[in-house]
Motif scaffolding. Structure first.
Motif, mmCIF file in Angstrom:
data_model
loop_
_atom_site.group_PDB
_atom_site.id
_atom_site.type_symbol
_atom_site.label_atom_id
_atom_site.label_comp_id
_atom_site.label_asym_id
_atom_site.label_seq_id
_atom_site.Cartn_x
_atom_site.Cartn_y
_atom_site.Cartn_z
ATOM 1 N N ALA A 184 64.560 37.564 64.536
ATOM 2 C CA ALA A 184 64.448 38.991 64.884
ATOM 3 C C ALA A 184 63.149 39.563 64.317
ATOM 4 N N ARG A 185 62.786 39.117 63.108
ATOM 5 C CA ARG A 185 61.558 39.616 62.488
ATOM 6 C C ARG A 185 60.328 39.208 63.309
ATOM 7 N N ILE A 186 60.278 37.936 63.699
ATOM 8 C CA ILE A 186 59.117 37.433 64.449
ATOM 9 C C ILE A 186 59.014 38.115 65.811
ATOM 10 N N LEU A 187 60.179 38.324 66.455
ATOM 11 C CA LEU A 187 60.183 38.922 67.800
ATOM 12 C C LEU A 187 60.002 40.436 67.759
ATOM 13 N N GLY A 188 60.147 41.037 66.584
ATOM 14 C CA GLY A 188 60.137 42.497 66.463
ATOM 15 C C GLY A 188 58.747 43.110 66.609
ATOM 16 N N ASP A 189 58.722 44.436 66.606
ATOM 17 C CA ASP A 189 57.475 45.186 66.808
ATOM 18 C C ASP A 189 56.483 45.035 65.663
ATOM 19 N N ARG A 190 56.968 44.556 64.513
ATOM 20 C CA ARG A 190 56.072 44.319 63.382
ATOM 21 C C ARG A 190 56.045 42.834 63.029
ATOM 22 N N GLY A 191 56.268 42.007 64.063
ATOM 23 C CA GLY A 191 56.299 40.560 63.843
ATOM 24 C C GLY A 191 55.038 39.897 64.359
ATOM 25 N N HIS A 192 55.215 39.024 65.354
ATOM 26 C CA HIS A 192 54.095 38.230 65.878
ATOM 27 C C HIS A 192 54.035 38.303 67.398
ATOM 28 N N LEU A 193 52.841 38.154 67.935
ATOM 29 C CA LEU A 193 52.604 38.291 69.381
ATOM 30 C C LEU A 193 52.975 36.991 70.116
ATOM 31 N N SER A 194 53.778 37.126 71.156
ATOM 32 C CA SER A 194 54.184 35.959 71.956
ATOM 33 C C SER A 194 53.025 35.529 72.870
ATOM 34 N N ASN A 195 53.163 34.337 73.436
ATOM 35 C CA ASN A 195 52.147 33.851 74.389
ATOM 36 C C ASN A 195 51.984 34.827 75.547
ATOM 37 N N GLU A 196 53.113 35.338 76.057
ATOM 38 C CA GLU A 196 53.067 36.235 77.226
ATOM 39 C C GLU A 196 52.383 37.549 76.875
ATOM 40 N N ALA A 197 52.750 38.113 75.714
ATOM 41 C CA ALA A 197 52.134 39.384 75.309
ATOM 42 C C ALA A 197 50.643 39.188 75.066
ATOM 43 N N CYS A 198 50.278 38.045 74.518
ATOM 44 C CA CYS A 198 48.868 37.729 74.287
ATOM 45 C C CYS A 198 48.123 37.655 75.620
ATOM 46 N N ALA A 199 48.728 36.956 76.587
ATOM 47 C CA ALA A 199 48.076 36.779 77.892
ATOM 48 C C ALA A 199 47.825 38.132 78.553
ATOM 49 N N GLU A 200 48.800 39.015 78.464
ATOM 50 C CA GLU A 200 48.645 40.336 79.057
ATOM 51 C C GLU A 200 47.510 41.119 78.369
ATOM 52 N N ALA A 201 47.473 41.002 77.043
ATOM 53 C CA ALA A 201 46.418 41.684 76.289
ATOM 54 C C ALA A 201 45.045 41.118 76.652
ATOM 55 N N LEU A 202 44.972 39.805 76.837
ATOM 56 C CA LEU A 202 43.678 39.190 77.189
ATOM 57 C C LEU A 202 43.157 39.745 78.504
ATOM 58 N N LEU A 203 44.067 39.961 79.461
ATOM 59 C CA LEU A 203 43.633 40.508 80.755
ATOM 60 C C LEU A 203 43.004 41.883 80.567
ATOM 61 N N ARG A 204 43.606 42.689 79.706
ATOM 62 C CA ARG A 204 43.038 44.018 79.444
ATOM 63 C C ARG A 204 41.666 43.893 78.786
ATOM 64 N N LEU A 205 41.561 42.944 77.840
ATOM 65 C CA LEU A 205 40.286 42.761 77.148
ATOM 66 C C LEU A 205 39.203 42.266 78.109
ATOM 67 N N ILE A 206 39.595 41.397 79.022
ATOM 68 C CA ILE A 206 38.634 40.890 80.013
ATOM 69 C C ILE A 206 38.169 42.043 80.897
ATOM 70 N N ALA A 207 39.122 42.885 81.328
ATOM 71 C CA ALA A 207 38.767 44.064 82.137
ATOM 72 C C ALA A 207 37.819 44.974 81.359
ATOM 73 N N GLY A 208 37.934 44.950 80.028
ATOM 74 C CA GLY A 208 37.068 45.776 79.180
ATOM 75 C C GLY A 208 35.728 45.132 78.873
ATOM 76 N N GLY A 209 35.503 43.907 79.393
ATOM 77 C CA GLY A 209 34.179 43.305 79.274
ATOM 78 C C GLY A 209 34.089 42.080 78.377
ATOM 79 N N THR A 210 35.161 41.725 77.671
ATOM 80 C CA THR A 210 35.108 40.548 76.787
ATOM 81 C C THR A 210 35.138 39.275 77.635
#
Ligand code: ZN
Ligand code: ZN
Length: 267
Positions: A184-210
């Motif tokens: 529960a700790r790892i999956l929680g909002d103050r835990g760790h980022l999953s592969n899927e959440a990371c992938a989604e964030a990367l798309l935003r970063l790419i759209a931002g120019g990274t």
């Protein structure tokens, strides 16, 4: 600007960055001797470090920090609450090596501009860092439960981003060695980022120019480098982004010193 993930993962973190004559580490979460050897392996004398930026007090980020500070006379930088939480874990740190940082307050460490920013994680006052060398910038964000809009704003447009791709949620849920509260700790909002959440964030970063992305802080038990890469690559391909052509996608390994990436200003 040079960047090298020496180690990244729950078994220890240490990221090297250099711009001009300024050399620093983000975190020192393996034995001081191991980090020193890894630095020498990429041609860097550990005694030439100008500072170690600490993200938070968990042992995979600080276990070698006290030794390195004393042995190489390197200043340690951390937020006030992280210093309080680290007390007793580092051994004695000489007063002249204690530096305090604050989220949202940038400063110069030699020729590198340092911007600490808050991340949601179950530590006293955890931060990620954006490091500036001229117009180039490298951002690192690991150990975060969610990729918030604020984190995006802080690191958007970075030349290179190392982002956490910690776990596969199904592997984590099925892992018999992890207790329900730990899961529960790892999956929680103050835990760790999953592969899927990371992938989604990367798309935003790419759209931002990274254009240069590194997956980091992979779990040893609840992830594999192949799976983490697969999830991020698939998300990119779905959006018409070609990994290896439009963007560079790499993995920072847990127990193997990564490549030294050389970033250059294009214009
Ligand atoms: Zn960690
Ligand atoms: Zn942590």
């Amino acid at each position: 600007m040079y960047f090298c993930p020496l180690y990244s993962g729950s078994s220890g973190n240490a990221l090297f960055c250099q711009y001009g004559n300024t050399r620093l580490l983000i975190d020192a979460g393996k034995a001081g001797r191991v980090i020193g050897d890894a630095l020498e392996g990429i041609g860097v004398d550990p005694a030439t470090l100008d500072g170690i930026l600490i993200t938070h007090e968990h042992s995979d980020h600080i276990s070698g920090a006290g030794v390195m500070a004393r042995k190489y006379h390197v200043p340690l930088y951390a937020t006030q609450d992280t210093w309080l939480a680290m007390a007793g874990k580092l051994g004695k740190v000489p007063g002249d090596l204690i530096r305090t940082v604050q989220s949202g307050k940038g400063f110069w460490l030699g020729q590198i501009g340092v911007e600490p920013f808050s991340i949601p994680h179950d530590a006293a006052d955890p931060v990620g860092y954006r490091l500036w060398g001229g117009k180039l910038s490298v951002s690192t964000a690991t150990d975060l439960g969610v990729f918030t809009g604020d984190v995006y704003d802080r690191i958007s447009g970075s030349t290179l981003v190392l982002l956490e791709s910690n776990h596969d949620p199904d592997m984590l849920r099925a892992n018999p060695h992890y207790s329900p509260p730990l899961k529960a700790r790892i999956l929680g909002d103050r835990g760790h980022l999953s592969n899927e959440a990371c992938a989604e964030a990367l798309l935003r970063l790419i759209a931002g120019g990274t254009r240069h992305l590194i997956l980091g802080h992979l779990s040893g038990e609840n992830n594999t480098p192949v799976l983490a890469r697969h999830v991020s690559e698939n998300a990119m391909l779905r959006e018409g982004v070609r990994p290896g052509e439009d963007v560079r996608l790499e993995i920072a390994l847990r127990d193997e010193t990564g490549e030294v990436y050389i970033l250059k200003e294009t214009e």
